[in-house]
Each structure stands twice: as C-alpha cells, then as structure tokens.
Design a protein around this motif. Structure first.
Motif, PDB file in Angstrom:
ATOM      1  N   SER A  51       0.839  -1.124  -0.030  1.00 14.71           N
ATOM      2  CA  SER A  51      -0.113   0.124   0.024  1.00 14.71           C
ATOM      3  C   SER A  51       0.930   1.412  -0.045  1.00 14.71           C
ATOM      4  O   SER A  51       1.996   1.222   0.589  1.00 14.71           O
ATOM      5  N   ASP A  69       4.274   0.125  -2.554  1.00 17.42           N
ATOM      6  CA  ASP A  69       4.007  -0.414  -3.987  1.00 17.42           C
ATOM      7  C   ASP A  69       5.141   0.326  -4.697  1.00 17.42           C
ATOM      8  O   ASP A  69       4.853   0.602  -6.144  1.00 17.42           O
ATOM      9  N   HIS A  85      -2.868  -6.322  -1.910  1.00 21.14           N
ATOM     10  CA  HIS A  85      -2.639  -5.225  -2.691  1.00 21.14           C
ATOM     11  C   HIS A  85      -3.385  -4.008  -2.702  1.00 21.14           C
ATOM     12  O   HIS A  85      -4.623  -4.141  -3.055  1.00 21.14           O
ATOM     13  N   LEU A  89      -2.645  -0.423  -7.059  1.00 20.75           N
ATOM     14  CA  LEU A  89      -2.399  -0.876  -8.320  1.00 20.75           C
ATOM     15  C   LEU A  89      -2.833  -0.136  -9.375  1.00 20.75           C
ATOM     16  O   LEU A  89      -2.020  -0.394 -10.517  1.00 20.75           O
ATOM     17  N   GLN A  98       3.543  -6.506 -10.897  1.00 20.18           N
ATOM     18  CA  GLN A  98       3.091  -6.265  -9.549  1.00 20.18           C
ATOM     19  C   GLN A  98       2.457  -7.734  -9.051  1.00 20.18           C
ATOM     20  O   GLN A  98       2.708  -8.236  -8.079  1.00 20.18           O
ATOM     21  N   LEU A  99       1.458  -8.197 -10.034  1.00 21.42           N
ATOM     22  CA  LEU A  99       0.642  -9.295  -9.567  1.00 21.42           C
ATOM     23  C   LEU A  99       1.700 -10.457  -9.627  1.00 21.42           C
ATOM     24  O   LEU A  99       1.623 -11.377  -8.733  1.00 21.42           O
ATOM     25  N   ALA A 102       3.455 -10.564  -6.401  1.00 16.71           N
ATOM     26  CA  ALA A 102       2.721 -10.894  -5.248  1.00 16.71           C
ATOM     27  C   ALA A 102       2.586 -12.358  -5.247  1.00 16.71           C
ATOM     28  O   ALA A 102       2.617 -13.008  -4.113  1.00 16.71           O
ATOM     29  N   PHE A 112      -4.188 -14.307  -2.571  1.00 20.36           N
ATOM     30  CA  PHE A 112      -3.988 -12.858  -3.235  1.00 20.36           C
ATOM     31  C   PHE A 112      -5.286 -12.071  -2.994  1.00 20.36           C
ATOM     32  O   PHE A 112      -6.227 -12.721  -3.666  1.00 20.36           O
ATOM     33  N   GLY A 114      -6.762  -8.142  -3.968  1.00 18.11           N
ATOM     34  CA  GLY A 114      -6.273  -6.797  -4.437  1.00 18.11           C
ATOM     35  C   GLY A 114      -7.495  -5.917  -4.539  1.00 18.11           C
ATOM     36  O   GLY A 114      -8.527  -6.547  -4.692  1.00 18.11           O
TER      37      GLY A 114
END
Length: 278
Positions: A51, A69, A85, A89, A98-99, A102, A112, A114
């Motif tokens: 975050s 992030d 997340h 994003l 980013q995914l 993660a 996960f 988000g």
C-alpha cells in the motif's frame, strides 16, 4: 528500448504525502476486504500488505508486513500465506508485474487479494473535461488516470499465474453540492493527477468553468448536485498448489445433467446436409 512511464512516481509520492481528511473509499475498501477474509475458512499467519498508505492499512491484520507499492516489491519469495494489494495497483506502470511479484511472494495455496479503482471511476468528470478541452483547445490532455476494466484485470490474474482467479466490482455514487468538493476529496485521498504525461502549465479557468457547465447539464440531480461515480475492483487468486481443486476434462462426466435436474432430455433434430445442385 525504454517503456513509456504511466506514472510520475515523485508526483505520486508528493500527492500521497499531502493526503489527509476523508478517506471514505479506502474505508469502504477495507470493510469489503475484511468481509471477504471472513468468508475464507483459514487462519493466516504470515500476511503482507502492499500500500501507498501504510498508516491507513497497516492495522488491517495483526502482524502484517506492510511494504510500499514500489516497482520492485520488498517481499521475499514464498514468505507469505496472504498478500493484499491495497488501493495502489491502478498507479502501477506494470500491473501484471506487480501481480507476478505478489504470487511469487506467496507460499503454495496462499491467497492474493487486491483492490483498486476501476475503469468506470470518474467517468462523468472524464467525459466533461474531454469535451470542454476539445471545444476550447481542439485536443485532449492527460488529466485523469486511465484505469483498467474488470475483464482486463481478470485476464491479468490469469497471466500472472494465479489459480482460481476472480474479479468483481463495487460501484459507489457520490453527490457533491460543489464540484470543488470532489476535487478536495481526490486531493485528500492522494489521487490528484500524477501522470507522467500530465500538463505542466497552468490550466486556463475557462476549461473548468466550461466543464462545470457541461457537468451540470449532463450529470446533475434535480437539486443541482453533481453526481460522481467510483468503481472499486476486487481481485482474488491463489498461488498454485497440487491439492487445489481442478476442473474435470471435457467428456469425463459419469452422470447426465438431465438426470441430476430430473428433466426430460429432448434430442436435437438431425442436421440436414444440403447437396449442391448441378
């Protein structure tokens, strides 16, 4: 070849540092995520939260590791059983990257979650600013962040290698008596324009006065309030594991659907083959 940047990271960090005041959409996102976690029959012992607002999201889960992030996430591979997340994003230059990061930070069968702003966010403001600028200047400028649609984000989860991916959305309409109050809320949430391609010169007053007029004509209520729409998109997926349920092969069913439904099966008529005429 250098990939064009979507976000001016320095400007984004300045906007977040100046944020404060009503963060009602973050509060809504937190509540929704807590509800979703409550429906998962599992206790998470090593959560991580990504975050841009650590003080706002840091207490979501006891003992969670909170990281910014940044383009390269400060998460060790396989260190977590849950990665969240949170509301960042949409500013990523490489959201799939980013995914992927993660997913790599998750243990097998880790979860996960988000949440981010989706493509229908500020659709009204986007429309009136585009029309006003077209009328006054004959072109468009990068004034509102382009945000992903839900179908694209669902596909991104699959590309990132998550199992059982799900994307859904929540829409929230807010009535503002003054358009300046909407702008103040965006500043309070750190969501001012941080696009790398944003205009750097002062914006002419005529642009916003024209936009207000167009907004009032198209998106105002009977009592004159300006309606603004926000879309929160929620993502979920699991790190692949051998003990997860998997879809059956087509044609492997051992029972007929008609029997399960207690229905009479009606065969389709045979296809008539048309012979060409001489």
């Amino acid at each position: 070849m250098t990939t064009p940047r979507l976000t001016d990271r320095a400007a984004l960090l300045r906007n977040r540092a100046r944020a404060g005041g009503p963060m009602f959409l973050h509060d809504l996102a937190r509540e929704e995520l807590q509800d979703r976690l409550g429906m998962v029959n599992r206790t998470f012992t090593a959560p991580a939260i990504v975050s841009g607002f650590p003080t706002l999201w840091g207490d979501l889960l006891p003992g969670a590791r909170v990281v910014p992030d940044t383009p390269v996430l400060d998460l060790a591979e396989g260190a977590h059983d849950l990665v969240i997340h949170a509301m960042a994003l949409h500013w990523a230059d490489d959201p799939i990257g980013q995914l992927v990061q993660a997913r790599r930070a998750l243990r097998p069968d880790g979860l996960f979650l988000g949440v981010l702003f989706g493509g229908q966010t500020l659709a009204e403001l986007r429309a009136v600013l585009a029309q006003a600028e077209s009328e006054l200047r004959g072109g468009l400028s990068a004034r509102i962040l382009p945000m992903a649609e839900i179908r694209d984000l669902g596909a991104a989860l699959q590309r990132a290698g998550f199992a059982l991916p799900v994307a859904d959305s929540l829409r929230q309409s807010v009535a503002y008596q003054e358009l300046d109050t909407l702008f103040a809320d965006l500043r309070a949430m750190g969501e001012r324009n941080a696009l790398a391609a944003r205009p750097r010169s002062m914006t002419a007053r005529a642009l916003f006065s024209t936009a207000r007029k167009l907004y009032a004509e198209s998106f105002a209520t009977r009592d004159g309030a300006y309606m603004a729409g926000f879309e929160l998109i929620f993502l979920s997926g699991w790190a692949p594991s051998s003990n997860q349920p998997k879809p059956l092969r087509p044609g492997s069913a051992k029972a007929r659907l008609a029997d399960a439904l207690g229905a009479n099966e009606v065969p389709l008529p045979e296809t008539v083959k048309m012979e060409p005429k001489d």
